[in-house]
Structure formats: structure tokens, C-alpha cells
Scaffold this active site. Structure first.
Site, PDB file in Angstrom:
ATOM      1  N   ASP A 251       0.865  -1.180   0.000  1.00  0.00           N
ATOM      2  CA  ASP A 251       0.000   0.000   0.000  1.00  0.00           C
ATOM      3  C   ASP A 251       0.902   1.231   0.000  1.00  0.00           C
ATOM      4  O   ASP A 251       2.107   1.145   0.267  1.00  0.00           O
ATOM      5  CB  ASP A 251      -0.893   0.003   1.248  1.00  0.00           C
TER       6      ASP A 251
ATOM      7  N   TYR B  22      -0.706   8.837  -1.780  1.00  0.00           N
ATOM      8  CA  TYR B  22      -0.621   8.676  -3.230  1.00  0.00           C
ATOM      9  C   TYR B  22      -1.797   9.378  -3.944  1.00  0.00           C
ATOM     10  O   TYR B  22      -1.724   9.642  -5.134  1.00  0.00           O
ATOM     11  CB  TYR B  22      -0.728   7.185  -3.599  1.00  0.00           C
ATOM     12  N   GLY B  23      -2.880   9.586  -3.210  1.00  0.00           N
ATOM     13  CA  GLY B  23      -4.183   9.861  -3.816  1.00  0.00           C
ATOM     14  C   GLY B  23      -4.296  11.073  -4.713  1.00  0.00           C
ATOM     15  O   GLY B  23      -5.195  11.130  -5.547  1.00  0.00           O
TER      16      GLY B  23
ATOM     17  N   CYS C 195      -4.257  -1.352  -2.013  1.00  0.00           N
ATOM     18  CA  CYS C 195      -4.294   0.099  -2.214  1.00  0.00           C
ATOM     19  C   CYS C 195      -5.278   0.387  -3.338  1.00  0.00           C
ATOM     20  O   CYS C 195      -5.075  -0.070  -4.474  1.00  0.00           O
ATOM     21  CB  CYS C 195      -2.902   0.615  -2.589  1.00  0.00           C
TER      22      CYS C 195
ATOM     23  N   THR D 111      -5.801   3.203  -4.781  1.00  0.00           N
ATOM     24  CA  THR D 111      -5.221   4.134  -5.747  1.00  0.00           C
ATOM     25  C   THR D 111      -4.325   3.410  -6.755  1.00  0.00           C
ATOM     26  O   THR D 111      -4.382   3.688  -7.958  1.00  0.00           O
ATOM     27  CB  THR D 111      -4.441   5.223  -4.987  1.00  0.00           C
TER      28      THR D 111
ATOM     29  N   GLU E  28      -3.814   8.638   8.779  1.00  0.00           N
ATOM     30  CA  GLU E  28      -2.391   8.346   9.057  1.00  0.00           C
ATOM     31  C   GLU E  28      -1.916   9.137  10.292  1.00  0.00           C
ATOM     32  O   GLU E  28      -0.946   8.763  10.932  1.00  0.00           O
ATOM     33  CB  GLU E  28      -1.511   8.676   7.834  1.00  0.00           C
TER      34      GLU E  28
HETATM   35  N1  DGL Z   1      -4.726   3.117   1.002  1.00  0.00           N
HETATM   36  C1  DGL Z   1      -4.613   3.906  -0.201  1.00  0.00           C
HETATM   37  C2  DGL Z   1      -5.788   3.591  -1.107  1.00  0.00           C
HETATM   38  O1  DGL Z   1      -6.401   2.570  -0.889  1.00  0.00           O
HETATM   39  C3  DGL Z   1      -4.420   5.336   0.142  1.00  0.00           C
HETATM   40  C4  DGL Z   1      -3.959   6.162  -1.000  1.00  0.00           C
HETATM   41  C5  DGL Z   1      -3.195   7.394  -0.627  1.00  0.00           C
HETATM   42  O2  DGL Z   1      -2.064   7.230  -0.154  1.00  0.00           O
HETATM   43  O3  DGL Z   1      -3.700   8.490  -0.850  1.00  0.00           O
HETATM   44  O4  DGL Z   1      -6.115   4.294  -2.022  1.00  0.00           O
END
Ligand code: DGL
Length: 271
Positions: free
Chosen positions: A10, A42-43, A73, A75, A152
Site C-alpha cells: 500500500d 498517493y491519492g 491500495c 489508488t 495516518e
Molecule cells: N490506502 C490507499 C488507497 O487505498 C491510500 C492512497 C493514498 O495514499 O492516498 O487508495
């Protein structure tokens, strides 16, 4: 039978919500987890950047001898799954397909809400998967860019005025459109499940990407004869790309268990 570990990754620690389910339903499997804590969230990133990160994350995991990988994840699953599957010769499961299958099964009025990161919503992957399953389903999407950083940072509990305010703002428009099912399309969101359930009320069924992808992963291991022998206790190793000091405390929250493991630090730019 295959004793090799499974891999899970993730952008950060949200994927541990899928690991929690995996450890419950596949206790005999050993697993290697990687969380890209140096580059979370990451989003809001572009497809190109996400694919680059995803390739590096997977390249690290593949330096271990794994039998299959779960992309825990949303994303990465919505933007990079096809490329990663095409480039790699081991089974890779993403979260989108199994989550949409469940949502299509449980909706009665065919109005399905989706909350996820901006990149996931922009990709249109959840909508496309739902429409393949049932073209009559109406998908109402809401990107929730503040959820991942808040989670987080430990701001996910009921009674926390910051997360409650943000959650109400995100969910109210979806509820006003009459959804009866809500996809939690990001693996950080199960930590918000109680709060989201309170806001949505009993008329809305929540479908978790973490849970559905873990079940799909188990089905894949069964179908491909990759299960470890039952009765053994699998072990787990955890790796992160930023400082590992706080890992045990924060990971214990995501896993809902008192984790004793120490995380290894990975220089992800080297992959
Ligand atoms: N756990 C990630 C997801 O499922 C989070 C993405 C992020 O870091 O913004 O999209």
C-alpha cells in the site's frame, strides 16, 4: 501447496486493514508487507507517478520469493493494476473487481456511492467495473482527499470533531442522492467505518475494499492451488520506506492487535 509467502503493499499503512483480514482468514500463510510511508499519500498524484511508484513497490516485494501479491491500495489498483499484471509473471489481485462484485450484489435500489482518493475517482475504474456487472447501477462518487492524511495522523475515532466534520461534509451529498450502498474504496477507510456507519445510518450497507479484496485473494490461492498447509502458523514481515520507529504503535491500530514486529526500512528509490 505452496509455502512461499504472499506479498501485500500500500502507499502507507492503510493496507494493513487488508492484512488484518488476511491473518484471520488465512492464518497459515506467511506474508511480507510493504508500506510506502515516505511517499504517502498517493491519492492526489498523476497516473505516471503512481505507476512509477507501484512498479518500485512491487519490485521490492519481488526481491522476496513470493507466490502472489495483493495490491491493498485502491489508488494503485485503480490506476496501475493492468500494467503490473502484464509486466509480472505472478498472480496479482487488486481491490476494485471484488469490491464492486459485492456492491452489485448488496444494492437494492442500484444507487451505489463510492468514496475513494482523487486518483481513484478520476480513473473511473470502480464505475467501469460496476457497469460491467450491472449497467443499470448508478454510481455516485465523492473523492475524499483529507481522509488518508487524517487517518495516518490518528484522527479517525468517533467523537473527534475534525474527522467528524470532514466526514459529514463528504458524505452528506451522497446520502442526499439516496444511495443504499457505499463502497469504501480506499484501504485506509475501514478505520473510519464506525464513524461512517453512524453518519450513514442503518439504511446504507458499507462495502470495504480491504475485506472484499482479502476474500478474493483467498479464492485465488484456492483456485490456483497455492495455499500453505492448514494447521501451521504463518509469520509476517513488515517493511516501510520511511522511519520505522513508530511502526509498531501505528500498525497495531490498523491491525487491531498488539503487534510485536519491528519494521525493516527499505530505500525504495533503489528499486
Ligand atoms: N490506502 C490507499 C488507497 O487505498 C491510500 C492512497 C493514498 O495514499 O492516498 O487508495
Amino acid at each position: 501447496m505452496d509455502m512461499r509467502p504472499i506479498g501485500v503493499f500500500d502507499s502507507g499503512l492503510g493496507g494493513l486493514t487488508a492484512v488484518q483480514v488476511l491473518r484471520r482468514i488465512l492464518p497459515e500463510e506467511s506474508l511480507v508487507y510493504f508500506g510506502d510511508t515516505a511517499r504517502v499519500p498517493y491519492g492526489g498524484r498523476s497516473r505516471e507517478t503512481l505507476l512509477k511508484y507501484a512498479r518500485q513497490d512491487l519490485a521490492f516485494l519481488r526481491s522476496q520469493d513470493l507466490k502472489a501479491v495483493l495490491i491493498a491500495c485502491g489508488t494503485v489498483s485503480t490506476t496501475s493494476l493492468g500494467a503490473l499484471q502484464a509486466e509480472n509473471d505472478l498472480p496479482i489481485v487488486g481491490v476494485v473487481e471484488p469490491t464492486c462484485q459485492r456492491a452489485a450484489e448488496v444494492t437494492r435500489n442500484r444507487r451505489v456511492g463510492l468514496i475513494a482518493t482523487l486518483a481513484s475517482v478520476r480513473s473511473g475504474a470502480y464505475e467501469a467495473a460496476l457497469h460491467r456487472l450491472d449497467p443499470a447501477v448508478e454510481v455516485l462518487c465523492k473523492p475524499c482527499p483529507l481522509f488518508v492524511p487524517l487517518v495516518e495522523n490518528g484522527r479517525f475515532r468517533r467523537g473527534d470533531v475534525v474527522i467528524e466534520t470532514v466526514a459529514r461534509e463528504y458524505l452528506t451529498p451522497l446520502l442526499a442522492q439516496g444511495i443504499d450502498t457505499l463502497i469504501l474504496g480506499c484501504t485506509h477507510y475501514p478505520l473510519l467505518e464506525e464513524l461512517i456507519a453512524d453518519i450513514c445510518g442503518p439504511g446504507v450497507t458499507l462495502v470495504s475494499a480491504s475485506e472484499e479484496s482479502a476474500f478474493a485473494f483467498k479464492r485465488l490461492l484456492n483456485a490456483q492451488g497455492l495455499r500453505a498447509p492448514e494447521g501451521r502458523q504463518g509469520d509476517a514481515s513488515f517493511f516501510v520506506s520511511d522511519q520505522a520507529e513508530d511502526f509498531k504503535r501505528i500498525a497495531s491500530i490498523f491491525l487491531q492487535e498488539d503487534l510485536q514486529h519491528v519494521a525493516g526500512r527499505v530505500d525504495i528509490d533503489g528499486y
